[in-house]
Design a protein around this motif. Structure first.
Motif, PDB file in Angstrom:
ATOM      1  N   TYR A 240      30.427 -40.964  86.496  1.00  0.00           N
ATOM      2  CA  TYR A 240      30.304 -39.541  86.848  1.00  0.00           C
ATOM      3  C   TYR A 240      31.074 -38.671  85.849  1.00  0.00           C
ATOM      4  O   TYR A 240      30.574 -37.662  85.354  1.00  0.00           O
ATOM      5  CB  TYR A 240      30.820 -39.328  88.272  1.00  0.00           C
ATOM      6  N   ALA A 241      32.289 -39.122  85.532  1.00  0.00           N
ATOM      7  CA  ALA A 241      33.117 -38.351  84.596  1.00  0.00           C
ATOM      8  C   ALA A 241      32.480 -38.333  83.210  1.00  0.00           C
ATOM      9  O   ALA A 241      32.409 -37.282  82.566  1.00  0.00           O
ATOM     10  CB  ALA A 241      34.512 -38.955  84.533  1.00  0.00           C
TER      11      ALA A 241
ATOM     12  N   THR B 239      35.425 -32.261  87.396  1.00  0.00           N
ATOM     13  CA  THR B 239      34.797 -30.994  87.010  1.00  0.00           C
ATOM     14  C   THR B 239      35.713 -30.181  86.097  1.00  0.00           C
ATOM     15  O   THR B 239      35.270 -29.641  85.076  1.00  0.00           O
ATOM     16  CB  THR B 239      34.443 -30.176  88.272  1.00  0.00           C
ATOM     17  N   VAL B 240      36.983 -30.127  86.458  1.00  0.00           N
ATOM     18  CA  VAL B 240      37.936 -29.368  85.631  1.00  0.00           C
ATOM     19  C   VAL B 240      38.046 -29.979  84.236  1.00  0.00           C
ATOM     20  O   VAL B 240      38.003 -29.272  83.222  1.00  0.00           O
ATOM     21  CB  VAL B 240      39.325 -29.323  86.326  1.00  0.00           C
ATOM     22  N   VAL B 241      38.135 -31.316  84.198  1.00  0.00           N
ATOM     23  CA  VAL B 241      38.230 -31.995  82.895  1.00  0.00           C
ATOM     24  C   VAL B 241      36.965 -31.756  82.075  1.00  0.00           C
ATOM     25  O   VAL B 241      37.025 -31.481  80.861  1.00  0.00           O
ATOM     26  CB  VAL B 241      38.473 -33.514  83.098  1.00  0.00           C
TER      27      VAL B 241
ATOM     28  N   ALA C 252      30.015 -35.402  78.945  1.00  0.00           N
ATOM     29  CA  ALA C 252      28.979 -35.374  77.909  1.00  0.00           C
ATOM     30  C   ALA C 252      28.133 -34.117  78.033  1.00  0.00           C
ATOM     31  O   ALA C 252      27.810 -33.442  77.043  1.00  0.00           O
ATOM     32  CB  ALA C 252      28.102 -36.623  78.015  1.00  0.00           C
ATOM     33  N   LEU C 253      27.790 -33.774  79.276  1.00  0.00           N
ATOM     34  CA  LEU C 253      26.943 -32.603  79.518  1.00  0.00           C
ATOM     35  C   LEU C 253      27.634 -31.306  79.093  1.00  0.00           C
ATOM     36  O   LEU C 253      27.053 -30.474  78.386  1.00  0.00           O
ATOM     37  CB  LEU C 253      26.599 -32.549  81.007  1.00  0.00           C
ATOM     38  N   THR C 254      28.884 -31.135  79.509  1.00  0.00           N
ATOM     39  CA  THR C 254      29.580 -29.883  79.178  1.00  0.00           C
ATOM     40  C   THR C 254      29.916 -29.807  77.689  1.00  0.00           C
ATOM     41  O   THR C 254      29.888 -28.725  77.102  1.00  0.00           O
ATOM     42  CB  THR C 254      30.868 -29.722  80.002  1.00  0.00           C
ATOM     43  N   THR C 255      30.205 -30.958  77.084  1.00  0.00           N
ATOM     44  CA  THR C 255      30.480 -30.955  75.637  1.00  0.00           C
ATOM     45  C   THR C 255      29.231 -30.538  74.863  1.00  0.00           C
ATOM     46  O   THR C 255      29.293 -29.708  73.949  1.00  0.00           O
ATOM     47  CB  THR C 255      30.948 -32.352  75.174  1.00  0.00           C
ATOM     48  N   ALA C 256      28.104 -31.112  75.263  1.00  0.00           N
ATOM     49  CA  ALA C 256      26.844 -30.743  74.604  1.00  0.00           C
ATOM     50  C   ALA C 256      26.558 -29.260  74.820  1.00  0.00           C
ATOM     51  O   ALA C 256      26.133 -28.554  73.899  1.00  0.00           O
ATOM     52  CB  ALA C 256      25.702 -31.593  75.145  1.00  0.00           C
ATOM     53  N   GLY C 257      26.804 -28.781  76.028  1.00  0.00           N
ATOM     54  CA  GLY C 257      26.568 -27.358  76.326  1.00  0.00           C
ATOM     55  C   GLY C 257      27.461 -26.456  75.496  1.00  0.00           C
ATOM     56  O   GLY C 257      26.988 -25.465  74.930  1.00  0.00           O
TER      57      GLY C 257
ATOM     58  N   ALA D 252      36.559 -29.907  78.496  1.00  0.00           N
ATOM     59  CA  ALA D 252      35.907 -30.553  77.347  1.00  0.00           C
ATOM     60  C   ALA D 252      34.832 -29.633  76.762  1.00  0.00           C
ATOM     61  O   ALA D 252      34.684 -29.529  75.539  1.00  0.00           O
ATOM     62  CB  ALA D 252      35.288 -31.874  77.778  1.00  0.00           C
ATOM     63  N   GLY D 253      34.105 -28.943  77.635  1.00  0.00           N
ATOM     64  CA  GLY D 253      33.076 -28.005  77.178  1.00  0.00           C
ATOM     65  C   GLY D 253      33.690 -26.873  76.367  1.00  0.00           C
ATOM     66  O   GLY D 253      33.179 -26.492  75.313  1.00  0.00           O
TER      67      GLY D 253
END
Lengths: 166, 107
Positions: free
Chosen positions: B60-61, A12-14, B66-71, A18-19
């Motif tokens: 999972y990672a 989650t942290v990683v 991918a989800l957070t990068t897209a967000g 990345a986000g």
């Protein structure tokens, strides 16, 4: 704590990192000059990356047109105030109609002048960028309901969807 | 009611009428040994656990990143569009007398 939860926490942290990185990479912050409210040419400068010569011409034309625009503003406001005055004192229909005609004429003159200025700027920008400039700017000016009779209430005569006029 | 604890007929009667059918489970031993083996193989360290669950953790990672990068990308693009729109509106207001009048009326 089980290994499963440790892993979930680390992933989650990683993922959040990345986000954030993606946001920083894709985000283009406004330049300091553009953030200043008085710099109305910031968009032209940022969007079209004009050569210094072209930008100087655009700035000069914009500056001189701002004076013309200010005169138009006064003319529009005057014609509408006159119309309001006539309506408030229940003037004869002929006088109101004449004032409306005058207001419409002032409006038309301002529109023509604005559009001419926009086309001149587009010509300076030139090429595909000039056409793009026209396609972005003209509809925003033309979206105002210029064909409607001039009324005193700008909100009713306007079809602009600017939030400040809602 | 009297009960005769030494009823000689009771034992044979029960043996005759009460039959228990035992269903044998052929996998019982295998299952027991499998559980014992699984217990033996519990990873001692986190890295051992990761090696054991490599595929699941990787998937999972990858999905989370991918989800957070897209967000993040979407939010950034959205913000950039809003900023650009604001600049365009500022420019148009500066050259359109009608919008200037409207803006000054609304103040």
């Amino acid at each position: 704590m089980s290994y499963r939860w440790i892993t979930a926490g680390v992933v989650t942290v990683v993922a959040l990192a990345a986000g954030c990185l993606a946001y920083v990479c894709f985000h283009r912050p406004l330049p300091a000059s553009a953030a200043q409210a008085h710099d109305s040419l910031a968009w032209v400068r940022e969007e079209f990356k004009l050569s210094p010569e072209k930008m100087a011409r655009v700035e000069a034309m914009h500056e001189s047109y701002e004076l013309v625009c200010a005169d138009h503003c006064i003319a529009i406001a005057d014609s509408r105030k006159e119309l309001q005055r006539l309506r408030e004192r229940n003037a004869p229909e002929t006088e109101i109609a004449a004032a409306m005609t005058k207001a419409a004429s002032v409006d038309a003159q301002c529109i023509a002048s604005t559009q001419e200025h926009i086309r001149e700027i587009a010509a300076i920008i030139g090429g595909e960028d000039g056409r793009r400039y026209l396609s972005i700017v003209l509809p925003r000016v033309a979206s105002f309901d210029h064909s409607a009779p001039a009324t005193l209430d700008m909100q009713k005569s306007s079809t602009h969807d600017s939030p400040r006029r809602k | 009611m009297s009960t005769d604890h030494n009823d000689d007929q009771l034992g044979p009667l029960i043996r005759k009428g009460w039959t228990v059918s035992v269903q044998s489970n052929p996998n019982f031993r295998t299952a027991v040994w499998a559980r014992i083996e699984a217990g033996r193989r519990l990873p001692a360290t986190w890295s051992d656990w990761l090696k054991l669950n490599f595929t699941r953790v990787t998937m999972y990672a990858a999905a989370s990143i991918a989800l957070t990068t897209a967000g993040g990308g979407y939010l950034a693009a959205n913000q950039a569009n809003r900023d650009r729109d604001q600049l365009i509106q500022r420019y148009v207001t500066s050259i359109d007398p009608h919008q200037r009048v409207a803006a000054s009326d609304s103040r």
